[in-house]
Design an enzyme around this catalytic site. Structure first.
Site, PDB file in Angstrom:
ATOM      1  N   LYS A  93       0.790  -1.272  -0.028  1.00  0.00           N
ATOM      2  CA  LYS A  93      -0.203  -0.159  -0.041  1.00  0.00           C
ATOM      3  C   LYS A  93       1.044   1.330  -0.029  1.00  0.00           C
ATOM      4  O   LYS A  93       1.975   1.201   0.600  1.00  0.00           O
ATOM      5  CB  LYS A  93      -0.996   0.070   1.124  1.00  0.00           C
ATOM      6  CG  LYS A  93      -2.030   0.990   1.268  1.00  0.00           C
ATOM      7  CD  LYS A  93      -2.592   0.988   2.642  1.00  0.00           C
ATOM      8  CE  LYS A  93      -3.845   1.980   2.766  1.00  0.00           C
ATOM      9  NZ  LYS A  93      -4.481   1.571   4.041  1.00  0.00           N
ATOM     10  N   SER A 168      -9.566   1.635   2.898  1.00  0.00           N
ATOM     11  CA  SER A 168      -8.680   2.117   2.002  1.00  0.00           C
ATOM     12  C   SER A 168      -7.561   1.603   1.295  1.00  0.00           C
ATOM     13  O   SER A 168      -7.199   2.026   0.450  1.00  0.00           O
ATOM     14  CB  SER A 168      -8.090   3.342   2.935  1.00  0.00           C
ATOM     15  OG  SER A 168      -7.120   2.714   3.871  1.00  0.00           O
ATOM     16  N   SER A 192      -9.568  -1.047   7.173  1.00  0.00           N
ATOM     17  CA  SER A 192      -9.094  -1.047   5.766  1.00  0.00           C
ATOM     18  C   SER A 192      -8.415  -2.057   5.255  1.00  0.00           C
ATOM     19  O   SER A 192      -8.115  -2.085   4.032  1.00  0.00           O
ATOM     20  CB  SER A 192      -8.013   0.113   5.878  1.00  0.00           C
ATOM     21  OG  SER A 192      -8.755   1.359   5.590  1.00  0.00           O
TER      22      SER A 192
HETATM   23  N1  GLN Z   1     -13.165   3.476   6.619  1.00  0.00           N
HETATM   24  C1  GLN Z   1     -12.297   3.930   7.741  1.00  0.00           C
HETATM   25  C2  GLN Z   1     -11.860   5.391   7.783  1.00  0.00           C
HETATM   26  O1  GLN Z   1     -12.289   6.016   6.816  1.00  0.00           O
HETATM   27  C3  GLN Z   1     -11.311   2.859   7.944  1.00  0.00           C
HETATM   28  C4  GLN Z   1     -10.092   3.492   7.149  1.00  0.00           C
HETATM   29  C5  GLN Z   1      -8.891   2.618   7.550  1.00  0.00           C
HETATM   30  O2  GLN Z   1      -8.975   1.699   8.487  1.00  0.00           O
HETATM   31  N2  GLN Z   1      -7.666   3.084   7.331  1.00  0.00           N
HETATM   32  O3  GLN Z   1     -11.507   5.818   8.584  1.00  0.00           O
END
Ligand code: GLN
Length: 511
Positions: A93, A168, A192
């Site tokens: 990532k 994400s 994420s």
């Molecule tokens: N969807 C969650 C957020 O927007 C989790 C994102 C993540 O785990 N990086 O914060």
């Protein structure tokens, strides 16, 4: 870096037809039926052919990957004993610092950022012989659940490209699902890794907070962030986790506990496994019906295998979303204050005719309003508001207290059971564009995942079936802190007994 190199490769996908698993590739390398160079070229050719359809990988340097693979081949030819991931391609990532290429966080702010160092886990991957092959797409600074907040544009779900692959770490999940990368590294602050794994029909693990060093992981919510992995099988997750977990003095929150060899530990089927079914999650009104059916079928499978099933309540779970969406933005607003245009990254010019601010302040203001996208700005505003003098007690401090109660729910549950079972997400993958203009709707998608981050416990998502229209469905398992062995063993047991590992989606089956 760029996606442009003609590659010819004589092998067909069928060569690796146990879903391109790391384990299969490893065996093929060990018995010399394929070289590491051929594997690197094979995946590079697949990326070149298929990536445009899903936009999963945003940067790659095939020359370096192929040279590293050749180096492993040479070491193999010299009879050297090779480390666990030798010759296995892994994508990363684009929020983890790599000296090679840029580390953008999917943001205009860091679009040209070249890290002078590798993240700890990247070094661990190199030490394990992995071939780091490609950086994957993500929501800007990991804020989001669909990759629609990325400067690279969204990644698409390989099962239906009108739908999201989740986020994400969506690029990582899509890359593994489409067979462009046999495994990938993601990060999980509120789901994420698990949510995109579930949407794309692959496995994903979020380890215990502190199990994997955050050194070189660009911060979003420091008390929640943890790096983990995606792969086709739980066995492969165990292999990767064994290599990336462990103490690192450069991250003061990194746990000193020794790392078991997870791949070895999961070989034994769990004995007398007690599985808690999370009542609030399974009875949630918003839960998709086909997903509920698939979860009940999985519970039946575990029962048949001899596990005992226990009804468990996590009474504070309804407060998980509001608690997370206070704590995460608060931490984000503090972490992201470093992007001021002076230290590194994007810098905007001050307004030449500014009267209300000094040129320096005007530069800060323009840099931050032009360099960050709408969702990141929203989180910074939410966070600074909740931390401001008049509201700190009412919001941030309150959220910390509720976080403690959420952890206590888990502690009580784990006195009765070894793992918790429930859905990873309320529904299968939604359509691109469907929720992006309604942030609250998008936040609600995180209902079942954020609890594990608030409590710091490990959690896993594994595929358990598909909807009638062919979309993947995922199950979440959660375990007490540092019980990754139990968690992975429970998931591996399920995969072994059901034999259910989704195939490569038809559009990506050709080599
Ligand atoms: N969807 C969650 C957020 O927007 C989790 C994102 C993540 O785990 N990086 O914060």
């Amino acid at each position: 870096m760029g996606l442009s190199r003609a590659a010819t490769f004589p092998y067909s996908l069928n060569m690796f037809d146990s879903r391109l698993s790391l384990q299969t590739l490893r065996e093929s390398i060990a018995n010399r039926s394929i070289s590491c160079r051929e594997i690197a070229e094979f995946f590079w050719a697949r990326i070149e052919k298929h990536n445009a359809a899903i936009n999963a990988i945003v940067a790659i340097d095939p020359e370096i990957a192929i040279e590293s693979a050749k180096d492993i081949d040479r070491r193999l030819a010299n009879g050297e004993a090779l480390p666990a991931l030798a010759g296995l391609p892994i994508s990363i990532k684009d929020i983890l610092c790599t000296r090679q290429g840029t580390t953008t966080c999917g943001s205009k702010m860091l679009a040209k950022y070249q890290s002078p160092f590798d993240a700890h886990l990247v070094i661990r991957l190199y030490d394990s012989g992995a071939i780091v092959m490609g950086k994957t797409n993500l929501d800007e600074f990991a804020m989001g659940g669909s990759t629609e907040n990325s400067i690279f544009g969204p990644s698409r779900n390989p099962w239906d490209n009108s739908r999201t692959c989740g986020g994400s770490s969506g690029g990582s999940a899509a890359a593994v699902a489409a067979g462009l990368s046999p495994a990938s590294i993601g990060t999980d602050t509120g789901g994420s890794i698990r949510q995109p794994a579930s949407f794309c029909g692959v496995c994903g693990i979020k380890p215990t907070y502190g199990r994997v060093s955050r050194y070189g992981l660009i911060a979003y919510g420091s008390s929640l962030d943890v790096a983990g992995a995606f792969a086709h099988t739980v066995e492969d997750l165990a292999l990767v986790l064994t290599s990336i977990a462990g103490h690192d003095p450069r991250d003061s929150t990194c746990l000193p506990d020794p790392v078991p060899n997870y791949a070895e530990e999961i070989r034994q089927a769990p004995k007398n496994l007690r599985i808690g079914v999370v009542r609030e999650h399974l009875e949630d009104n918003g839960l998709d019906n086909e997903l509920r059916e698939a979860l009940h079928a999985s519970i039946e499978t575990y029962k048949r295998l001899g596990a005992s099933i226990v009804d468990i309540s996590l009474p504070h779970s309804k407060y998980c979303i509001p608690t997370y969406y206070i704590i995460a933005p608060c931490e984000a607003s503090s972490n992201l204050s470093r992007y001021d245009g002076a230290h590194y990254g994007f810098r905007a010019e001050p307004d030449p005719k500014t009267t209300s601010a000094s040129p320096l302040e005007s530069m800060y203001e323009n840099t931050r309003s032009q360099g960050f996208g709408a969702e990141v700005r929203r989180r910074i505003l939410l966070g600074t508001y909740a931390l401001s003098a008049g509201y700190y007690d009412a919001y941030y401090l309150k959220a910390l207290k509720v976080r403690r109660l959420i952890r206590k729910d888990y502690d009580a549950a784990f006195e009765k059971v070894d793992v918790l079972l429930g859905p990873t997400t309320p529904r299968p993958a939604f359509r691109l564009g469907e929720k992006i203009n309604d942030p609250v709707q998008l936040y609600l998608e995180d209902l079942f995942t954020v609890g594990a981050n608030l409590a710091g416990i490990p959690a896993l998502s594994i595929p358990i079936g598909q909807t009638r229209s062919g979309l993947p469905l995922g199950m979440q398992l959660q375990a007490p802190p540092l019980r990754e062995s139990t968690l992975l063993a429970a998931g591996h047991w399920y995969q072994q007994q059901t034999g259910y590992v989704p195939s490569i989606p038809p559009a990506f089956a050709a080599s």
